[in-house]
Motif scaffolding. Sequence first.
Motif, PDB file in Angstrom:
ATOM      1  N   UNK A 148       0.865  -1.120  -0.069  1.00 48.65           N
ATOM      2  CA  UNK A 148       0.118   0.122  -0.069  1.00 48.65           C
ATOM      3  C   UNK A 148       0.671   1.198  -0.019  1.00 48.65           C
ATOM      4  N   UNK A 149       0.363   2.358  -0.645  1.00 49.78           N
ATOM      5  CA  UNK A 149       0.993   3.513  -0.682  1.00 49.78           C
ATOM      6  C   UNK A 149       0.773   4.248   0.578  1.00 49.78           C
ATOM      7  N   UNK A 150       1.481   3.853   1.867  1.00 49.34           N
ATOM      8  CA  UNK A 150       1.103   4.534   2.940  1.00 49.34           C
ATOM      9  C   UNK A 150       2.523   4.455   3.845  1.00 49.34           C
ATOM     10  N   UNK A 151       2.749   5.254   4.847  1.00 47.85           N
ATOM     11  CA  UNK A 151       3.951   5.303   5.467  1.00 47.85           C
ATOM     12  C   UNK A 151       4.311   4.045   6.178  1.00 47.85           C
ATOM     13  N   UNK A 205       4.998   8.191  -1.186  1.00 45.34           N
ATOM     14  CA  UNK A 205       3.716   8.495  -0.178  1.00 45.34           C
ATOM     15  C   UNK A 205       3.260  10.042  -0.043  1.00 45.34           C
ATOM     16  N   UNK A 206       4.512  10.704   0.088  1.00 49.20           N
ATOM     17  CA  UNK A 206       4.173  12.039   0.368  1.00 49.20           C
ATOM     18  C   UNK A 206       3.986  12.846  -1.091  1.00 49.20           C
ATOM     19  N   UNK A 207       4.401  12.537  -2.082  1.00 50.79           N
ATOM     20  CA  UNK A 207       4.372  13.302  -3.258  1.00 50.79           C
ATOM     21  C   UNK A 207       3.690  12.762  -4.467  1.00 50.79           C
ATOM     22  N   UNK A 208       2.940  11.629  -4.137  1.00 53.72           N
ATOM     23  CA  UNK A 208       2.079  11.142  -5.392  1.00 53.72           C
ATOM     24  C   UNK A 208       0.592  10.888  -4.843  1.00 53.72           C
ATOM     25  N   UNK A 209      -0.154  10.733  -5.804  1.00 53.35           N
ATOM     26  CA  UNK A 209      -1.395  10.231  -5.250  1.00 53.35           C
ATOM     27  C   UNK A 209      -1.706   8.827  -5.482  1.00 53.35           C
ATOM     28  N   UNK A 210      -0.819   7.945  -5.365  1.00 49.57           N
ATOM     29  CA  UNK A 210      -0.579   6.516  -5.493  1.00 49.57           C
ATOM     30  C   UNK A 210      -1.510   5.691  -4.620  1.00 49.57           C
ATOM     31  N   UNK A 211      -2.084   4.524  -4.918  1.00 45.68           N
ATOM     32  CA  UNK A 211      -2.771   3.719  -4.235  1.00 45.68           C
ATOM     33  C   UNK A 211      -1.985   2.387  -3.644  1.00 45.68           C
ATOM     34  N   UNK A 212      -0.976   2.027  -4.590  1.00 42.78           N
ATOM     35  CA  UNK A 212       0.111   1.123  -4.188  1.00 42.78           C
ATOM     36  C   UNK A 212       1.543   1.530  -4.655  1.00 42.78           C
ATOM     37  N   UNK A 213       2.492   1.036  -4.324  1.00 43.75           N
ATOM     38  CA  UNK A 213       3.720   1.207  -4.561  1.00 43.75           C
ATOM     39  C   UNK A 213       4.467  -0.253  -4.994  1.00 43.75           C
ATOM     40  N   UNK A 214       5.396  -0.600  -5.652  1.00 41.10           N
ATOM     41  CA  UNK A 214       6.235  -1.855  -5.920  1.00 41.10           C
ATOM     42  C   UNK A 214       7.404  -1.524  -5.204  1.00 41.10           C
TER      43      UNK A 214
END
Length: 146
Positions: free
Chosen positions: A19-22, A60-69
């Motif tokens: 998830x794109x979260x801290x 997390x801080x500079x995109x509007x993403x839902x997930x990252x890889x």
Amino acid sequence: MTAARPTATGAPGYSETMPCEPESAHHARQLVAIALSAWGIGELADIGKLIVSELVNNSVNHTNCRTIRVLIRWEGRDMVRIGVADRSRDVPVLGKPDDEAEEGRGLLLIDAMSLKWGYDRKRWGKVVWAQLRATPAGTASVNRSA
């Protein structure tokens, strides 16, 4: 447990979608430590964990993403590439924060700690990455020009 997945070039790699979260930074640090240890270059773990934390935090801080890889790839005899992919096409910019700024130093840290860093634009977004080198003596080689 995370399993090594070979890439198309035959180089081993580890990757995981998060998830794109801290909170994902913690899991990304664990993934980097596992990969580097499996490859016998655990001495790079502290630097690798700091780099992946900064890359995750940037997404997390500079995109509007839902997930990252998160991607960790062994490249050649002595090179490791740590990257974070997201769906934003906005590219990172190396900032010059003043002494009073509380943010904006992530890429400066990555620049100082890695041999080289950059980004690859993709049709769907981008991958921001940093390279680390394991020297024959088993110590990390970092960019000393910063």
